[in-house]
Design a protein around this motif. Structure first.
Motif, PDB file in Angstrom:
ATOM      1  N   LYS A  99       0.587  -1.507  -0.100  1.00 28.30           N
ATOM      2  CA  LYS A  99       0.050   0.271   0.064  1.00 28.30           C
ATOM      3  C   LYS A  99       1.122   1.454   0.100  1.00 28.30           C
ATOM      4  O   LYS A  99       0.153   2.404  -0.288  1.00 28.30           O
ATOM      5  CB  LYS A  99      -1.126   0.277   1.530  1.00 28.30           C
ATOM      6  CG  LYS A  99      -1.671   1.372   1.084  1.00 28.30           C
ATOM      7  CD  LYS A  99      -3.048   0.988   2.477  1.00 28.30           C
ATOM      8  CE  LYS A  99      -3.825   1.539   2.260  1.00 28.30           C
ATOM      9  NZ  LYS A  99      -4.819   1.850   3.202  1.00 28.30           N
ATOM     10  N   TYR A 100       1.897   1.271   0.481  1.00 34.59           N
ATOM     11  CA  TYR A 100       2.800   2.269   1.047  1.00 34.59           C
ATOM     12  C   TYR A 100       3.884   2.896  -0.042  1.00 34.59           C
ATOM     13  O   TYR A 100       4.614   1.627  -0.940  1.00 34.59           O
ATOM     14  CB  TYR A 100       3.790   2.636   2.036  1.00 34.59           C
ATOM     15  CG  TYR A 100       2.121   1.989   2.898  1.00 34.59           C
ATOM     16  CD1 TYR A 100       1.338   2.745   3.458  1.00 34.59           C
ATOM     17  CD2 TYR A 100       1.928   1.199   3.870  1.00 34.59           C
ATOM     18  CE1 TYR A 100       0.425   3.199   4.666  1.00 34.59           C
ATOM     19  CE2 TYR A 100       1.217   1.461   4.458  1.00 34.59           C
ATOM     20  CZ  TYR A 100      -0.015   2.229   5.163  1.00 34.59           C
ATOM     21  OH  TYR A 100      -0.673   1.909   6.045  1.00 34.59           O
ATOM     22  N   ASP A 103       6.886   0.916   1.640  1.00 36.94           N
ATOM     23  CA  ASP A 103       6.210  -0.543   2.283  1.00 36.94           C
ATOM     24  C   ASP A 103       7.929  -1.461   1.705  1.00 36.94           C
ATOM     25  O   ASP A 103       8.034  -2.434   2.456  1.00 36.94           O
ATOM     26  CB  ASP A 103       5.616  -1.398   1.432  1.00 36.94           C
ATOM     27  CG  ASP A 103       4.560  -0.924   0.272  1.00 36.94           C
ATOM     28  OD1 ASP A 103       5.933  -1.606   0.076  1.00 36.94           O
ATOM     29  OD2 ASP A 103       3.822  -1.226   0.301  1.00 36.94           O
ATOM     30  N   THR A 243       7.204   8.265   2.549  1.00 38.38           N
ATOM     31  CA  THR A 243       7.685   8.347   0.944  1.00 38.38           C
ATOM     32  C   THR A 243       9.164   7.690   1.433  1.00 38.38           C
ATOM     33  O   THR A 243      10.132   8.786   2.053  1.00 38.38           O
ATOM     34  CB  THR A 243       7.234   9.640  -0.222  1.00 38.38           C
ATOM     35  OG1 THR A 243       7.931  11.050   0.591  1.00 38.38           O
ATOM     36  CG2 THR A 243       6.129   9.693   0.245  1.00 38.38           C
TER      37      THR A 243
END
Length: 388
Positions: A99-100, A103, A243
């Motif tokens: 999702k990130y 990740d 990020t």
């Protein structure tokens, strides 16, 4: 006077990190190629031992950025007995939410802490292997590259898994069962797909694509004993977005990771039964993440047994590794730049500046590739989701 935090935001510092990363990457690629040509045909055991150190030396530079440069603190929740007895000591198939933007880096952080980063591998799109530095490193390190064509990929998986898990030291292989990174458009298509087929819609995940998982199981049995279910989350009210750009600016993020060890023997033998098992696992994963966002705890509303967390300290090896590569890369580049300037070697000066410009451009491309807004459209349309 400029502060350390302000210094970390300077483009010059980012350029130095880029120079170090890409110069070391190309050097590692060259050494990997030499191992393939000169050593692998004669001694695969030694080839794979040395490949571990080359990959570790390259990958852990980004772990350095997270651990030492940005100062991230990751909380890892895992059964204390499992962590002590098994973590970093066995072959593992990893199932992780996707999702990130970072990740993958959170995964590398825990791999580095338990000593398996050099043997950390993944299922990846075939096109990635042509990307300079990282893609070449993965290709030469024998990752599982797929075409997204099931008939072809089934054969590749059966062959490549035997290679991956023949490495002499513990290897962790990542399978992103969702097939692609979570985005609102892909999630909408995933929910529609689930509703049309009477499945449980997921709130924080995409419906997993089971074919890659079930195609892997026959080969995995007997050579890879366990699955690690990894649930990664960042607090939704976190001021610093998770990020790569945040990390390069020296801003710490706080990942929370729940790791559960599942013996592979718990996965049913049949293809349909194994696919159903994976679907149920993702329903449970969704409850875990939902509980985290609602209560701040993975366990309070998920029904999952609570386990303690551990914050791993940064390892000195990642700091020393980056320092060594930085001295090697920066001294070479800046020596050539300064000597060309003093000698009025304008051709050499322009060449050196061009190389610096290319490195800076590559850094921008790499950051863009990690951004969710730049993710592929794979899985964003409901008709594509039917490939499950």
């Amino acid at each position: 006077m400029i502060t350390l935090q302000e210094l970390k935001k300077l483009r010059l510092i980012h350029l130095c990190i880029a120079i170090t990363f890409f110069t070391s990457g190309l050097t590692v690629n060259f050494l990997q190629l030499l191992l393939h040509i000169c050593l692998k045909p004669f001694n695969k055991y030694l080839f794979r031992k040395l490949m571990y150190y080359l990959c570790y030396s390259f990958y852990c530079q980004l772990v350095f950025v997270a651990d030492w440069y940005a100062g991230c603190k990751m909380r890892v929740y895992m059964d204390a007995e499992d962590e002590k007895k098994y973590a970093g000591k066995e072959h593992v198939l990893l199932l992780m939410n996707h999702k990130y933007e970072i990740d993958w880096l959170a995964g590398w952080m825990i791999c580095e802490k338990v000593g398996v980063l050099g043997n950390c591998k993944a299922y990846a799109k075939k096109a990635i292997r042509y990307v300079p530095c990282m893609g070449w490193a993965w290709w030469l390190a024998e990752f599982v590259f797929l075409n997204r064509d099931y008939d072809k990929d089934k054969e590749i998986i059966a062959k490549q898994l035997k290679i991956v898990f023949s490495y002499p030291d513990p290897t962790w292989l990542l399978l992103n069962a969702e097939g692609t990174r979570f985005t609102p458009a892909k999630h909408e298509a995933s929910v529609k797909f689930a509703q049309e087929r009477g499945m449980t819609p997921l709130k924080h995940h995409l419906i997993p694509r089971t074919k890659g998982f079930t195609a892997s199981l026959p080969t995995l049995r007997g050579i890879c004993p366990v699955i690690y279910d990894i649930n990664l989350a960042f607090k939704s009210d976190e001021k610093v977005p998770p990020t790569m750009l945040s990390l390069l600016n020296g801003k710490a993020v706080e990942p929370y990771m729940l790791m559960r060890r599942i013996p592979l023997e718990q996965v049913p033998e049949g293809e349909k039964e194994a696919a159903d098992w994976l679907q149920k696992l993702y329903v449970e994963k969704d409850r875990i993440i939902d509980s985290f966002h609602e209560t701040g705890s993975f366990f309070e509303k998920s029904g999952v047994k609570e386990v303690p967390y551990k914050i791993y300290k940064p390892r000195l090896s990642s700091l020393l590794n980056f320092t060594g590569w930085a001295i090697y890369s920066l001294s070479f580049i800046f020596y050539y730049l300064i000597s060309s300037l003093l000698a009025s070697n304008w051709t050499g000066l322009i060449t050196a500046l061009s190389v610096l410009g290319i490195f800076y451009w590559l850094m921008g491309v790499a950051i863009n590739k990690t951004q969710i807004s730049k993710a592929s459209s794979y899985g964003a349309q409901s008709n594509k989701t039917s490939a499950h």
